[in-house]
Design an enzyme around this catalytic site. Sequence first.
Site, mmCIF file in Angstrom:
data_model
loop_
_atom_site.group_PDB
_atom_site.id
_atom_site.type_symbol
_atom_site.label_atom_id
_atom_site.label_comp_id
_atom_site.label_asym_id
_atom_site.label_seq_id
_atom_site.Cartn_x
_atom_site.Cartn_y
_atom_site.Cartn_z
ATOM 1 N N GLU A 155 0.824 -1.208 0.000
ATOM 2 C CA GLU A 155 0.000 0.000 0.000
ATOM 3 C C GLU A 155 0.862 1.264 0.000
ATOM 4 O OE1 GLU A 155 -3.104 0.422 -0.585
ATOM 5 O OE2 GLU A 155 -3.487 -1.720 -0.722
ATOM 6 N N GLY B 57 10.632 6.119 -6.562
ATOM 7 C CA GLY B 57 10.334 7.523 -6.350
ATOM 8 C C GLY B 57 9.660 7.797 -5.019
ATOM 9 N N TYR C 161 -6.558 6.292 4.720
ATOM 10 C CA TYR C 161 -6.711 5.314 3.644
ATOM 11 C C TYR C 161 -5.946 4.033 3.949
ATOM 12 C CZ TYR C 161 -5.667 2.528 -0.340
ATOM 13 O OH TYR C 161 -5.491 1.428 -1.139
ATOM 14 N N ASP D 125 -9.388 5.735 -1.656
ATOM 15 C CA ASP D 125 -8.302 6.377 -2.391
ATOM 16 C C ASP D 125 -8.900 7.147 -3.563
ATOM 17 O OD1 ASP D 125 -9.019 4.414 -4.206
ATOM 18 O OD2 ASP D 125 -6.975 3.712 -4.556
ATOM 19 N N GLU E 289 -11.224 -3.717 -1.800
ATOM 20 C CA GLU E 289 -10.266 -3.894 -2.886
ATOM 21 C C GLU E 289 -10.958 -3.909 -4.239
ATOM 22 O OE1 GLU E 289 -6.101 -6.303 -3.545
ATOM 23 O OE2 GLU E 289 -7.606 -7.143 -2.205
#
Length: 353
Positions: A44, A88, A127, A145, A190
């Site tokens: 996540e 990143g 979240y 999200d 999900e």
Amino acid sequence: MSRVDPAAIAGPIERWFEAARRELPWRSPGRASRRDPYVTLVSELMLQQTQAARVAERLPGFLDRFPSIEALARADEDDVLAAWSGLGYYRRARLLHAAAKAVIDEHDGSMPPDHAALLSIPGIGPYTAGAIASMAFDRPEPAVDGNVMRVLMRVLGLAGRADGRANIARVRELANAVAAAASSPGDAAEGLIELGAVVCSPRSPDCARCPLAEACAAHRDGRQHQVPEPKRRAPKRDLFITGVLCRDGSGRTLVSARARSGLWAGMLEPPTIESADRHATPAELEALKGVRSVRPQHGLEFEHLTTHRRVLFRLHQGAGEATGDVSWMTTEQIEAGALSTPHRRILLDSVLP
């Protein structure tokens, strides 16, 4: 705005997800309640601001290096950053490392299933807490999200942007109700995320494939392409980065570490000067620690885009020496270190004339 029966969302989305979900390395073959809490935490945090396909490539290697939350907590931060290289947003790696330590120190090494306890862990916001509670423990908690925000805004037919307070509150209200109505809250949570990722996309929603089409107010009104309103993006700021690539007769490269805060914090780089308005001159570069001389030439210039910046790189060749925190490193040492994507290109892939 439409009123929606949460059971009319939960049931169809659970059935659709069971039949259509993608095989991804963070998903267990069975129902959501069987998902590993540690793998859920790692995946996540990786999935924030990174595409699922990229995470699918990198997650197995990260878990091989840190197979348990104990292994991650014991690891040196530089090793965690090195394993994160290329993903990143390196602040996420530091937060993940801090989260692992908190689980070991404050929760006896086990991820807590309780939403409030999860929120107390560094790096875990509403979240992520909802995702772990629902997907790993099958608790009736929503995980809202950007994908879920878009899906439920369309179902409700809400006007305005996804970051509007009233829209956030209304979507969370429905998401809570869907979680409570679901037979498996993890599959429902999900499934909504998956639907937003592969069917109810921002620009090309495929309503013919959507299990929620009959309940969707935006689809019914032909407004699915207008909901939510697009967010206005701020212009990117320029950042000029000028570096000196120094290699010795053994093929080693002169390397230093970036500051421990800010962009690419702690990552490896050649001796470098940054500016908001121009590239540094050779004379300015020769004043850098470890740099003895610079041969002015623009053998490597490229642009790298981040969320908020347009980074313009320019590299010169030069000669240098190890001094202080500037050191010679072999290719193998650099590969094992923490590297951003552009600095990997510079330090490992560049060949200057």
